[in-house]
Structure formats: structure tokens, C-alpha cells
Design a protein around this motif. Structure first.
Motif, PDB file in Angstrom:
ATOM      1  N   GLU A 185      -0.332   1.731   0.486  1.00  0.00           N
ATOM      2  CA  GLU A 185      -1.595   1.934   1.188  1.00  0.00           C
ATOM      3  C   GLU A 185      -2.438   0.656   1.170  1.00  0.00           C
ATOM      4  N   PRO A 186      -3.090   0.324   2.295  1.00  0.00           N
ATOM      5  CA  PRO A 186      -3.958  -0.859   2.324  1.00  0.00           C
ATOM      6  C   PRO A 186      -5.000  -0.876   1.209  1.00  0.00           C
ATOM      7  N   GLN A 187      -5.571   0.280   0.900  1.00  0.00           N
ATOM      8  CA  GLN A 187      -6.579   0.343  -0.155  1.00  0.00           C
ATOM      9  C   GLN A 187      -6.002  -0.077  -1.489  1.00  0.00           C
ATOM     10  N   HIS A 188      -4.778   0.316  -1.764  1.00  0.00           N
ATOM     11  CA  HIS A 188      -4.167  -0.022  -3.050  1.00  0.00           C
ATOM     12  C   HIS A 188      -3.793  -1.502  -3.125  1.00  0.00           C
ATOM     13  N   ILE A 189      -3.387  -2.090  -2.007  1.00  0.00           N
ATOM     14  CA  ILE A 189      -3.114  -3.531  -1.999  1.00  0.00           C
ATOM     15  C   ILE A 189      -4.402  -4.294  -2.271  1.00  0.00           C
ATOM     16  N   TYR A 190      -5.480  -3.890  -1.624  1.00  0.00           N
ATOM     17  CA  TYR A 190      -6.778  -4.538  -1.826  1.00  0.00           C
ATOM     18  C   TYR A 190      -7.217  -4.411  -3.287  1.00  0.00           C
ATOM     19  N   GLU A 191      -7.096  -3.204  -3.841  1.00  0.00           N
ATOM     20  CA  GLU A 191      -7.511  -2.975  -5.223  1.00  0.00           C
ATOM     21  C   GLU A 191      -6.684  -3.801  -6.201  1.00  0.00           C
ATOM     22  N   ALA A 192      -5.399  -3.964  -5.913  1.00  0.00           N
ATOM     23  CA  ALA A 192      -4.554  -4.788  -6.786  1.00  0.00           C
ATOM     24  C   ALA A 192      -5.043  -6.231  -6.780  1.00  0.00           C
ATOM     25  N   MET A 193      -5.473  -6.721  -5.634  1.00  0.00           N
ATOM     26  CA  MET A 193      -5.941  -8.102  -5.557  1.00  0.00           C
ATOM     27  C   MET A 193      -7.213  -8.320  -6.373  1.00  0.00           C
ATOM     28  N   VAL A 194      -8.128  -7.344  -6.363  1.00  0.00           N
ATOM     29  CA  VAL A 194      -9.413  -7.552  -7.059  1.00  0.00           C
ATOM     30  C   VAL A 194      -9.360  -7.169  -8.529  1.00  0.00           C
TER      31      VAL A 194
END
Length: 267
Positions: A185-194
């Protein structure tokens, strides 16, 4: 003239210049620094949600992370300052609660134990212990205004060395690995980055801006949909290493075959 020059070089002048320089630098940074992506946190949830999250935490997380989120070594790290995004990433992907001890927690959608509302409440409570990265706002994960080409360049610069040029993951040291980024999920990729889970570094908004993160996610979705295919055999889409292995094996095989043929002909 000498006395006038001495007054102009007063020690106070250096302090004044230093003060003005610091003020200018701080003002310029505040004006031009990339803003953080707003999203779910303790500040955006009600007190009732935080209280409900605390109950969930005490019943499901405190055994490893401590009743106040202070952590219990070696069972679980402190969650103070981890933020809502870290909780949402770990719990929504089934990595937490950890099914069993291992080298690293793996994505396990079948292991998700809570509803979306409960995960938000749990995230809000952990964020209340010490603010950290927020769950990203939908503006940064809808991919509507993303630049795929820029995202590809940013991905190759910051991510490909671990996750492979095609986002299919790769091996790390001591049995750890960078997981595949396909079908995530895009949200999970974003959260992994931050948040930088496990062996991954943190890419805050000063390293990679929210728009650049969206561009990277858009590039990964482009690859996932087959947009990076240019014909020919896919070779598992594992990137240059797989291509090189194939060419090397084919080349060595052809050279051995040629040597055998020439040897038999000479005989």
C-alpha cells in the motif's frame, strides 16, 4: 581617523553581526524548509480515542514494550517518540504483534489483529507518549500529481541499493533482507520512509520531501503495473544482477561449446 576606525571595530560589532546572521538564517530556514505532511496523530484524535488506544496497548503490547512504552530489552524497544506512523505501519502490515521471535518482522496481512479504527486509536496513544512521524495525509499518497520520472531518479539514488532496481527486495547482512515493495500500500511505503523500520534508515522531510516521497511511490506503482518492461524475457525482474548472471552463464556456455567444437575439429 585612528580613533574613529577603532570605534568601528568595536567587539560589540561582531556580536551584533553574529546575532543578525543567526536571526536571518533561522527566518530563511522557517520560510523555505519543506513542511511536514499532516496526518493522523494524537493531536488529531480525541481524548476518548487516546484512552481506547491505551487499553489496546496495555492488553496487547505492554508485555514487550512496557506499560508506559518505555521498552523492555531485549524483548521490545521503547516506543516513546516512535509516532503514529510507526504503529500504523507495523500493525497494519501484520508485523506487530510479533507472531514469533525472528531475525526481523515480516509483512503478514493474515496476522492483522485489529480494525482500522483500533489501529488509529493505538497509534494515537503511542504518539501521545512522545510525538513522532504522523500517518500521512491522503494528499501525499493519492499519486494524483506525482512525477514518475523524478520518482525513479530519487528511488535509484536512495532505495535501489537495498530494495533492488525493480523494487523486488534484496539480501542484507546477518540473515536480514530488504522486503519487496511490490503490492504494498502507498501509505505503508510512505510510513516506512519516515519511520525507518528495522534496518532501513529514516528519510525525514528534510532528506526527501513529501512530494518526492509521493513521486517514489508513483514510480514503484508504475513498475508494479508493468510500466518498466521493455520487451524480452523478464528474468524475474530482479534487476541488473540477474541480467548479468544470465549473460555471463550464456556467454561462458557458448565459449565452452565453441572450445569443445574446435578441439574435436582439430583432432
Amino acid at each position: 581617523m585612528t580613533s574613529l576606525a577603532a570605534r568601528r571595530r568595536s567587539p560589540m560589532a561582531l556580536l551584533v553581526l553574529l546575532f543578525l546572521g543567526l536571526c536571518f538564517t533561522g527566518t530563511a530556514y522557517a520560510a523555505f524548509a519543506p513542511s511536514a505532511a499532516p496526518g493522523t496523530s494524537a493531536a488529531t484524535m480525541t481524548a476518548e480515542d487516546v484512552a481506547a488506544g491505551k487499553k489496546l496497548f496495555l492488553g496487547n503490547c505492554a508485555t514487550c514494550h512496557g506499560v508506559n512504552g518505555e521498552g523492555k530489552e531485549p524483548a521490545g524497544p521503547s516506543l516513546i517518540g516512535a509516532g503514529a506512523a510507526a504503529v500504523d505501519f507495523q500493525v497494519s502490515t501484520g508485523r506487530m504483534p510479533l507472531p514469533a521471535p525472528g531475525i526481523q518482522a515480516e509483512r503478514a496481512p493474515e496476522n492483522v489483529k485489529f480494525s482500522s479504527e483500533q489501529i488509529s486509536q493505538l497509534a494515537a496513544y503511542v504518539d501521545s507518549l512522545g510525538a513522532g512521524p504522523d500517518v500521512p495525509d491522503s494528499e501525499y499518497i493519492d499519486l494524483a500529481g506525482a512525477d514518475i520520472a523524478a520518482g525513479g531518479a530519487a528511488y535509484r539514488t536512495n532505495c535501489a541499493m537495498c530494495h533492488n532496481a525493480s523494487g523486488t527486495g534484496g539480501a542484507l547482512t546477518r540473515g536480514k533482507f530488504a522486503p519487496t515493495l511490490m503490492n504494498v500500500e502507498p501509505q505503508h511505503i510512505y510510513e516506512a520512509m519516515v519511520t525507518g523500520p528495522q534496518s532501513m534508515p529514516v528519510f525525514n522531510d528534510q532528506n526527501i520531501s513529501p512530494q518526492e516521497k509521493e513521486n517514489i511511490i508513483a514510480f514503484l506503482k508504475f513498475v508494479e503495473d508493468g510500466g518498466n518492461e521493455h520487451g524480452g524475457a523478464g528474468l524475474g525482474s530482479v534487476g541488473p544482477a540477474g541480467d548479468a548472471l544470465f549473460v555471463w552463464t550464456l556467454g561462458i556456455g557458448a565459449m565452452i561449446a565453441a572450445a569443445v567444437w574446435l578441439g574435436r575439429k582439430a583432432a
